[in-house]
Design a protein around this motif. Structure first.
Motif: not given
Length: 206
Positions: A54-60, A72-81, A99-106
């Protein structure tokens, strides 16, 4: 298929009907509660059947509390900066999340943010991180390694409790005063140098 099962549809329909009935009895409930929870329910309804990535919008710019909890089904997610805070229990008990990829600004990871994510094995903490909440990574059984940035000022109690396989790495020489004392019972490598570690690992493979 993207569309959820009939059982999921029935649950969602009953939820909406319940909210409408309750709101008709308590008119002030509409402004205070109903729209926020209806939107949250709709969000889960639509995303609950998404598989793997799951890739969330960059404007979020904002994620609500428990936004991805119990998915139940989420395996990988990337959060925008654009995201600066992971609220409380955001991914709580998402059992298949790996797998979780947090944005640089968290800068903030809230209480119970990843608690109970038993399959989580990869998460990189951003360099601007300042705060890790209570039981943020509680019970992450599959998490074996995490690098804490030097700029982290506060780590609340039991942030990594019951993550039995976890090794914690930090470039600082010792535990700062803002970090919970229970970290003394975790496996922590102080004065950590990432480049040196990678070099040693490469040499061990020769």
């Amino acid at each position: 298929s993207f569309f959820p099962s009939s059982a999921r549809e029935n649950v969602f329909t009953n939820y909406l009907l319940g909210m409408i009935v309750y709101a008709s009895i308590n008119p002030f409930f509409i402004e205070a509660f109903i729209w926020r929870n209806m939107l949250r329910a709709l969000f889960r309804y639509l995303l609950g059947s998404i598989k793997t990535n799951t890739f969330l919008p960059k404007t979020l710019e904002y994620i609500d509390i428990q936004a991805f909890a119990f998915f139940p089904n989420l395996e990988k997610i990337k959060l925008p900066n654009s995201i600066t805070k992971i609220p409380s229990a955001t991914f709580n008990c998402s059992k298949e999340l790996k797998e979780v990829y947090l944005g640089d600004e968290v800068t903030v990871i809230g209480d119970f943010a990843f608690a109970g994510c038993e399959e989580l094995y990869r998460v990189t903490l951003p360099k601007n991180l300042k705060y890790i909440g209570e039981k943020a990574f509680f019970g992450c059984d599959n998490l074996t390694e995490i690098i804490i940035p030097e700029g982290v000022e506060i780590i609340e109690k039991n942030a990594f409790a019951f993550s039995g396989r976890l090794n914690i790495y930090c470039a600082l020489p010792a535990r700062p005063s803002g970090w919970s004392e229970d970290l003394d019972y975790c496996r922590i490598v102080w004065n950590f140098n990432k480049n040196k570690k990678e070099l040693l690992e490469e040499l061990s493979l020769l």
